[in-house]
Design a protein around this motif. Sequence first.
Motif, PDB file in Angstrom:
ATOM      1  N   ASN A 197      -2.790   3.229  44.930  1.00  0.00           N
ATOM      2  CA  ASN A 197      -4.207   3.268  44.617  1.00  0.00           C
ATOM      3  C   ASN A 197      -4.353   3.798  43.195  1.00  0.00           C
ATOM      4  OD1 ASN A 197      -6.953   3.768  44.329  1.00  0.00           O
ATOM      5  ND2 ASN A 197      -7.215   4.455  46.431  1.00  0.00           N
ATOM      6  N   PRO A 198      -4.863   2.973  42.258  1.00  0.00           N
ATOM      7  CA  PRO A 198      -4.894   3.413  40.856  1.00  0.00           C
ATOM      8  C   PRO A 198      -5.939   4.483  40.557  1.00  0.00           C
ATOM      9  CG  PRO A 198      -5.964   1.283  41.082  1.00  0.00           C
ATOM     10  CD  PRO A 198      -5.371   1.605  42.425  1.00  0.00           C
ATOM     11  N   ASP A 199      -6.916   4.637  41.448  1.00  0.00           N
ATOM     12  CA  ASP A 199      -8.018   5.576  41.194  1.00  0.00           C
ATOM     13  C   ASP A 199      -7.879   6.796  42.092  1.00  0.00           C
ATOM     14  OD1 ASP A 199     -10.343   6.926  40.663  1.00  0.00           O
ATOM     15  OD2 ASP A 199     -11.659   5.198  40.918  1.00  0.00           O
ATOM     16  N   ILE A 200      -7.441   7.893  41.514  1.00  0.00           N
ATOM     17  CA  ILE A 200      -7.213   9.100  42.313  1.00  0.00           C
ATOM     18  C   ILE A 200      -8.509   9.613  42.928  1.00  0.00           C
ATOM     19  CG2 ILE A 200      -7.498  10.738  40.392  1.00  0.00           C
ATOM     20  CD1 ILE A 200      -5.094  12.279  41.608  1.00  0.00           C
ATOM     21  N   ALA A 201      -9.649   9.282  42.301  1.00  0.00           N
ATOM     22  CA  ALA A 201     -10.941   9.739  42.827  1.00  0.00           C
ATOM     23  C   ALA A 201     -11.322   9.004  44.109  1.00  0.00           C
ATOM     24  CB  ALA A 201     -12.029   9.546  41.776  1.00  0.00           C
ATOM     25  N   GLU A 202     -10.670   7.864  44.380  1.00  0.00           N
ATOM     26  CA  GLU A 202     -11.019   7.068  45.558  1.00  0.00           C
ATOM     27  C   GLU A 202      -9.942   7.099  46.639  1.00  0.00           C
ATOM     28  OE1 GLU A 202     -12.087   3.131  44.462  1.00  0.00           O
ATOM     29  OE2 GLU A 202     -13.781   3.757  43.205  1.00  0.00           O
ATOM     30  N   ILE A 203      -8.997   8.003  46.532  1.00  0.00           N
ATOM     31  CA  ILE A 203      -7.937   8.079  47.533  1.00  0.00           C
ATOM     32  C   ILE A 203      -8.510   8.489  48.884  1.00  0.00           C
ATOM     33  CG2 ILE A 203      -5.879   9.378  48.233  1.00  0.00           C
ATOM     34  CD1 ILE A 203      -4.995   9.396  45.368  1.00  0.00           C
ATOM     35  N   ASP A 204      -8.122   7.755  49.913  1.00  0.00           N
ATOM     36  CA  ASP A 204      -8.557   8.061  51.270  1.00  0.00           C
ATOM     37  C   ASP A 204      -7.550   9.034  51.896  1.00  0.00           C
ATOM     38  OD1 ASP A 204      -9.502   8.166  53.831  1.00  0.00           O
ATOM     39  OD2 ASP A 204      -9.015   6.090  54.337  1.00  0.00           O
ATOM     40  N   TYR A 205      -7.829  10.308  51.793  1.00  0.00           N
ATOM     41  CA  TYR A 205      -6.906  11.327  52.295  1.00  0.00           C
ATOM     42  C   TYR A 205      -6.842  11.333  53.820  1.00  0.00           C
ATOM     43  CZ  TYR A 205      -6.779  13.084  47.523  1.00  0.00           C
ATOM     44  OH  TYR A 205      -6.602  13.195  46.162  1.00  0.00           O
ATOM     45  N   ARG A 206      -7.868  10.787  54.457  1.00  0.00           N
ATOM     46  CA  ARG A 206      -7.866  10.752  55.930  1.00  0.00           C
ATOM     47  C   ARG A 206      -6.726   9.890  56.457  1.00  0.00           C
ATOM     48  NH1 ARG A 206     -13.866   8.763  56.870  1.00  0.00           N
ATOM     49  NH2 ARG A 206     -13.140   7.462  55.132  1.00  0.00           N
ATOM     50  N   SER A 207      -6.414   8.801  55.738  1.00  0.00           N
ATOM     51  CA  SER A 207      -5.330   7.927  56.199  1.00  0.00           C
ATOM     52  C   SER A 207      -3.988   8.643  56.130  1.00  0.00           C
ATOM     53  CB  SER A 207      -5.290   6.649  55.357  1.00  0.00           C
ATOM     54  OG  SER A 207      -4.985   6.953  53.998  1.00  0.00           O
ATOM     55  N   ILE A 208      -3.821   9.504  55.129  1.00  0.00           N
ATOM     56  CA  ILE A 208      -2.584  10.280  55.016  1.00  0.00           C
ATOM     57  C   ILE A 208      -2.534  11.340  56.111  1.00  0.00           C
ATOM     58  CG2 ILE A 208      -1.219  11.763  53.493  1.00  0.00           C
ATOM     59  CD1 ILE A 208      -2.671  10.388  51.124  1.00  0.00           C
ATOM     60  N   ALA A 209      -3.663  12.007  56.327  1.00  0.00           N
ATOM     61  CA  ALA A 209      -3.733  13.038  57.365  1.00  0.00           C
ATOM     62  C   ALA A 209      -3.487  12.431  58.740  1.00  0.00           C
ATOM     63  CB  ALA A 209      -5.089  13.731  57.325  1.00  0.00           C
ATOM     64  N   TYR A 210      -3.941  11.195  58.950  1.00  0.00           N
ATOM     65  CA  TYR A 210      -3.773  10.547  60.250  1.00  0.00           C
ATOM     66  C   TYR A 210      -2.292  10.328  60.558  1.00  0.00           C
ATOM     67  CZ  TYR A 210      -4.387   7.249  64.084  1.00  0.00           C
ATOM     68  OH  TYR A 210      -4.336   6.634  65.303  1.00  0.00           O
ATOM     69  N   VAL A 211      -1.526   9.896  59.558  1.00  0.00           N
ATOM     70  CA  VAL A 211      -0.085   9.708  59.758  1.00  0.00           C
ATOM     71  C   VAL A 211       0.578  11.039  60.073  1.00  0.00           C
ATOM     72  CG1 VAL A 211       2.073   9.065  58.614  1.00  0.00           C
ATOM     73  CG2 VAL A 211       0.060   7.612  58.385  1.00  0.00           C
ATOM     74  N   MET A 212       0.158  12.086  59.373  1.00  0.00           N
ATOM     75  CA  MET A 212       0.711  13.407  59.657  1.00  0.00           C
ATOM     76  C   MET A 212       0.440  13.823  61.097  1.00  0.00           C
ATOM     77  SD  MET A 212      -0.172  15.604  56.236  1.00  0.00           S
ATOM     78  CE  MET A 212       0.791  15.465  54.731  1.00  0.00           C
ATOM     79  N   GLU A 213      -0.766  13.585  61.561  1.00  0.00           N
ATOM     80  CA  GLU A 213      -1.137  13.974  62.919  1.00  0.00           C
ATOM     81  C   GLU A 213      -0.328  13.234  63.977  1.00  0.00           C
ATOM     82  OE1 GLU A 213      -5.287  13.180  63.083  1.00  0.00           O
ATOM     83  OE2 GLU A 213      -5.825  14.811  61.704  1.00  0.00           O
ATOM     84  N   CYS A 214       0.155  12.041  63.619  1.00  0.00           N
ATOM     85  CA  CYS A 214       0.899  11.219  64.581  1.00  0.00           C
ATOM     86  C   CYS A 214       2.398  11.482  64.559  1.00  0.00           C
ATOM     87  CB  CYS A 214       0.634   9.734  64.313  1.00  0.00           C
ATOM     88  SG  CYS A 214      -1.065   9.218  64.616  1.00  0.00           S
ATOM     89  N   TRP A 215       2.841  12.388  63.672  1.00  0.00           N
ATOM     90  CA  TRP A 215       4.271  12.698  63.604  1.00  0.00           C
ATOM     91  C   TRP A 215       4.476  14.176  63.923  1.00  0.00           C
ATOM     92  CZ3 TRP A 215       8.463   9.702  63.416  1.00  0.00           C
ATOM     93  CH2 TRP A 215       9.702  10.318  63.188  1.00  0.00           C
TER      94      TRP A 215
END
Length: 380
Positions: free
Chosen positions: A313-331
Amino acid sequence: MREKSPLLDNQKIRFKAALNHFKSMVLQGFHIANDPQTNALLHEDMKGLIADRTWQSWFAPQPPVPHLSRIRRLDQYVAQIKKCGDVKRTKSICPEFRDGYFCELVHGGLMPQLLTPTEASEPIHTLMRRAQEYQPISPLHLHFDAIDAAGWHQDFGGLPWSVVAAIASDRILQLLDDRWSPRSGEVYGGLSSDFSLKWAKADESRREEIRRSQANISPVLFELQMRRGASPDWQRLGVSSDIPYEHVYKLLFALAADPAFLVEDRLQAWFLDLATSALAMHALAWTDRYNTMALGMPPELQYWVAFHEIFFNPDIAEIDYRSIAYVMECWPADWSEGSATVLVNARKSYSDLLGDLGLEPSDICAGLLKTRDQRPLIFN
């Protein structure tokens, strides 16, 4: 009219990266990406290898990819630097450098090896054998192999595109597993030990304390502690020693749960292989996209969305951190705030590398997006 090979566009990206990578090695901190810096290189006595006009033409907006013999001159020059024995200059040369480094980066790789014409009656076996024989020169070479695999969408020699892409991406995941497997990963022995990192950060008074604490240890054992390598806290990571190689991208992501491990050279070794695993995983998953990238958020899609946000994602201001957190929650790892910091560091390190190579995230994902366009997900 026959469609041109996807490798042709990727080769242009490889060429741009190779030029900038070479210039970074030679000019070190004075390197400016995508600028020929002809005067600076002439000072380095490149004149006898590549003509000024030729060198500058290579930095044109759409330069043709030079013949192998021209690229070989880059290898020759870096080899001369290594041979001269100047410690300061050789320090900027990557440790994996050897003869053919730049030639392989531009004209070689896994996909060209797989796609050499064959008259075999069962070409699938030929491609599988070729894949198993392939060994990349460096993690950077393997990264470009993953870019090629993710961008492959053509049939070959009677084989569907999906079989070709699956063979290539499967081999890349195997090679990453060879490096990072909990059982026998070869990368760990070459990483800095905890003791050596502690020693490097210590001032002289602290080093004297360490010497006193080690008073009863022989110099041989001291050296062993310095060179013993590194190992993450596997229990904290929630990674089984029997994790399948196809899931090496999960293993690499899980390493973020041990922020104390991912520092210095360990971080540098990890971030690029994590990005490579993301591209290889996508390449393999897209060959079975109706099961891995479709409705219901299958695990492969979950990870790809997270990887895209971390690296592409080239725009750090638009990063969807929820998608990263979701993967963490599933591991089942022991995640912490430090884990998020490590992933931020991975993004920055990857962004810095691309900048040094004169590339953008859009260059990395161009072939992958073409594959998605040529072999789309279509629901009736």
